[in-house]
Design an enzyme around this catalytic site. Sequence first.
Site, PDB file in Angstrom:
ATOM      1  N   CYS A 116       0.829  -1.222   0.000  1.00 29.63           N
ATOM      2  CA  CYS A 116       0.000   0.000   0.000  1.00 29.63           C
ATOM      3  C   CYS A 116       0.855   1.260   0.000  1.00 29.63           C
ATOM      4  O   CYS A 116       0.330   2.357  -0.186  1.00 29.63           O
ATOM      5  CB  CYS A 116      -0.946   0.003   1.200  1.00 29.63           C
ATOM      6  SG  CYS A 116      -2.042  -1.418   1.222  1.00 29.63           S
ATOM      7  N   HIS A 258      -2.740   6.861   3.693  1.00 34.93           N
ATOM      8  CA  HIS A 258      -3.240   5.643   3.054  1.00 34.93           C
ATOM      9  C   HIS A 258      -4.603   5.291   3.633  1.00 34.93           C
ATOM     10  O   HIS A 258      -4.792   5.265   4.852  1.00 34.93           O
ATOM     11  CB  HIS A 258      -2.252   4.493   3.264  1.00 34.93           C
ATOM     12  CG  HIS A 258      -2.827   3.177   2.840  1.00 34.93           C
ATOM     13  ND1 HIS A 258      -3.401   3.003   1.599  1.00 34.93           N
ATOM     14  CD2 HIS A 258      -2.968   2.004   3.494  1.00 34.93           C
ATOM     15  CE1 HIS A 258      -3.845   1.763   1.507  1.00 34.93           C
ATOM     16  NE2 HIS A 258      -3.598   1.138   2.644  1.00 34.93           N
ATOM     17  N   ASN A 288     -10.106  -0.060   0.895  1.00 32.88           N
ATOM     18  CA  ASN A 288      -8.644   0.021   0.812  1.00 32.88           C
ATOM     19  C   ASN A 288      -8.224  -0.393  -0.597  1.00 32.88           C
ATOM     20  O   ASN A 288      -8.330  -1.561  -0.955  1.00 32.88           O
ATOM     21  CB  ASN A 288      -8.040  -0.909   1.875  1.00 32.88           C
ATOM     22  CG  ASN A 288      -6.521  -0.893   1.872  1.00 32.88           C
ATOM     23  OD1 ASN A 288      -5.892  -0.434   0.915  1.00 32.88           O
ATOM     24  ND2 ASN A 288      -5.925  -1.402   2.935  1.00 32.88           N
TER      25      ASN A 288
HETATM   26  N1  COA Z   1     -17.436  -8.636  10.471  1.00 32.93           N
HETATM   27  C1  COA Z   1     -17.717  -8.962  11.745  1.00 32.93           C
HETATM   28  N2  COA Z   1     -16.758  -9.336  12.621  1.00 32.93           N
HETATM   29  C2  COA Z   1     -15.491  -9.364  12.193  1.00 32.93           C
HETATM   30  C3  COA Z   1     -15.130  -9.046  10.871  1.00 32.93           C
HETATM   31  C4  COA Z   1     -16.159  -8.667   9.999  1.00 32.93           C
HETATM   32  N3  COA Z   1     -15.929  -8.324   8.714  1.00 32.93           N
HETATM   33  N4  COA Z   1     -13.791  -9.149  10.747  1.00 32.93           N
HETATM   34  C5  COA Z   1     -13.319  -9.550  11.935  1.00 32.93           C
HETATM   35  N5  COA Z   1     -14.346  -9.685  12.807  1.00 32.93           N
HETATM   36  C6  COA Z   1     -14.289 -10.091  14.206  1.00 32.93           C
HETATM   37  C7  COA Z   1     -13.066 -10.913  14.518  1.00 32.93           C
HETATM   38  O1  COA Z   1     -13.286 -12.266  14.198  1.00 32.93           O
HETATM   39  C8  COA Z   1     -12.906 -10.668  15.988  1.00 32.93           C
HETATM   40  O2  COA Z   1     -13.796 -11.495  16.691  1.00 32.93           O
HETATM   41  P1  COA Z   1     -13.342 -12.162  18.085  1.00 32.93           P
HETATM   42  O3  COA Z   1     -13.092 -10.988  19.004  1.00 32.93           O
HETATM   43  O4  COA Z   1     -14.532 -12.978  18.429  1.00 32.93           O
HETATM   44  O5  COA Z   1     -12.104 -12.918  17.778  1.00 32.93           O
HETATM   45  C9  COA Z   1     -13.396  -9.225  16.187  1.00 32.93           C
HETATM   46  O6  COA Z   1     -14.186  -8.924  15.018  1.00 32.93           O
HETATM   47  C10 COA Z   1     -12.272  -8.221  16.257  1.00 32.93           C
HETATM   48  O7  COA Z   1     -11.326  -8.538  15.245  1.00 32.93           O
HETATM   49  P2  COA Z   1     -10.030  -7.668  15.016  1.00 32.93           P
HETATM   50  O8  COA Z   1      -9.214  -8.281  13.918  1.00 32.93           O
HETATM   51  O9  COA Z   1      -9.383  -7.391  16.327  1.00 32.93           O
HETATM   52  O10 COA Z   1     -10.707  -6.319  14.480  1.00 32.93           O
HETATM   53  P3  COA Z   1     -10.076  -4.913  14.334  1.00 32.93           P
HETATM   54  O11 COA Z   1     -10.802  -3.955  15.141  1.00 32.93           O
HETATM   55  O12 COA Z   1      -8.576  -4.956  14.460  1.00 32.93           O
HETATM   56  O13 COA Z   1     -10.416  -4.563  12.814  1.00 32.93           O
HETATM   57  C11 COA Z   1      -9.220  -4.469  10.728  1.00 32.93           C
HETATM   58  C12 COA Z   1      -9.898  -5.375  11.756  1.00 32.93           C
HETATM   59  C13 COA Z   1      -8.639  -5.328   9.616  1.00 32.93           C
HETATM   60  C14 COA Z   1     -10.299  -3.562  10.159  1.00 32.93           C
HETATM   61  C15 COA Z   1      -8.124  -3.636  11.406  1.00 32.93           C
HETATM   62  O14 COA Z   1      -7.338  -4.466  12.223  1.00 32.93           O
HETATM   63  C16 COA Z   1      -7.210  -2.910  10.456  1.00 32.93           C
HETATM   64  O15 COA Z   1      -7.618  -2.002   9.764  1.00 32.93           O
HETATM   65  N6  COA Z   1      -5.899  -3.257  10.489  1.00 32.93           N
HETATM   66  C17 COA Z   1      -4.856  -2.580   9.727  1.00 32.93           C
HETATM   67  C18 COA Z   1      -4.945  -2.857   8.274  1.00 32.93           C
HETATM   68  C19 COA Z   1      -3.822  -2.205   7.543  1.00 32.93           C
HETATM   69  O16 COA Z   1      -3.456  -1.075   7.796  1.00 32.93           O
HETATM   70  N7  COA Z   1      -3.171  -2.929   6.625  1.00 32.93           N
HETATM   71  C20 COA Z   1      -1.985  -2.472   5.994  1.00 32.93           C
HETATM   72  C21 COA Z   1      -2.258  -1.875   4.694  1.00 32.93           C
HETATM   73  S1  COA Z   1      -3.010  -3.027   3.629  1.00 32.93           S
END
Ligand code: COA
Length: 337
Positions: A116, A258, A288
């Site tokens: 990214c 980003h 994204n």
């Molecule tokens: N819908 C519902 N629940 C979801 C879900 C979805 N689409 N995706 C994940 N969950 C659940 C998980 O299973 C987890 O459940 P659990 O607590 O029972 O295990 C819970 O939601 C929290 O998951 P988590 O991964 O901690 O969520 P988060 O708040 O970190 O959000 C992202 C996930 C991917 C949105 C976030 O971590 C993010 O943006 N990360 C950075 C991405 C990035 O910058 N990438 C680099 C550039 S590509």
Amino acid sequence: MSAPAAVLAGLGTHVPRRVVTNDDLTRSLDTSDEWIVQRTGIRQRHWSDPGVATSDLAVEAGHRALKSAQVDAPGDIGLLVVATSTPDRQVPATAPEVAARLGLGTVAALDVGAGCSGFVYALATASAALVAGHAERVLVIGAETFRPYLDPADRTTAVIFGDGAGAVVLRRGTTDEAGALLGFDLGSDGTLHDLVVIPGNGSRPRSTDRALAPEDQYLRMNGREVFPHAVRRMAQSSSAVLATAGWDLDQVDHVVGHQANLRILYALARQLGVDPERVVTHLEQVGNTSAASIPLALADAAAQDRFRLGDRLLLTSFGAGLTWGSAVLTWPGTTPA
Ligand code: COA
């Protein structure tokens, strides 16, 4: 004192027509509009139809950037850089085909793979070529087609990524011109290469006798672990590039980060001490889009008349690799096409 610099001269974008809303995704995934909006800010994304590849999006955006820069003669472009993590094929690079389809002739053309952060890395590459006198004009395109790499059963990635392309024309100019790119900061931490990965692509998986499973072709991301790295690295890189340019944070009119997650962008603003009003957001509409996200966000903000001639912009990005990169420029008053 004025010095040679790359100057932004044109901006063009393209997203596929097909819009996929959060509600559309709830039909096949255990997710909800509420979860996606609260945790990411994303409301919809564009996905390419079957048969559409990254070069198709790149060519559209490239045409528009050339039009926006009023470049008519193909020979005026001396270099094409395509930033992408989803090239049409592993061999050859995507850029030469894009160059040919844009009518750029036998121009130098290469792909940049920096996740990214690819667009900022490509800007830095193009800027160096211009300042060194290797070209008078460079076309830089960030383009991605993620849909084929998204596991339809993986709610942690399928709701996040979208397809699209954004392109800029840079010309050789001087640091005192509106549109000048005035500094870069780039970095990486390959010890964390497995946090965002397509496991089945490349020589590593092919170097073993193990048969590749169909799921290996999909993008995997440990989002929870990536999140704090994204905020920290973009904040550090932003401070570093501002120091290079000799700008104070309160002189920055717009932060164009980003577009991965609204919570990341606002955490970045908090960490930097920037008013959230100065943070440009576009991911609500497109998700994204990786290497396309910064030019798409720039074009959207410009189309909404958010930027004034000479405004100071901070671009900052973070992605797979891990990689990060920031750039500063003044706004040239360009009308996106
Ligand atoms: N819908 C519902 N629940 C979801 C879900 C979805 N689409 N995706 C994940 N969950 C659940 C998980 O299973 C987890 O459940 P659990 O607590 O029972 O295990 C819970 O939601 C929290 O998951 P988590 O991964 O901690 O969520 P988060 O708040 O970190 O959000 C992202 C996930 C991917 C949105 C976030 O971590 C993010 O943006 N990360 C950075 C991405 C990035 O910058 N990438 C680099 C550039 S590509």
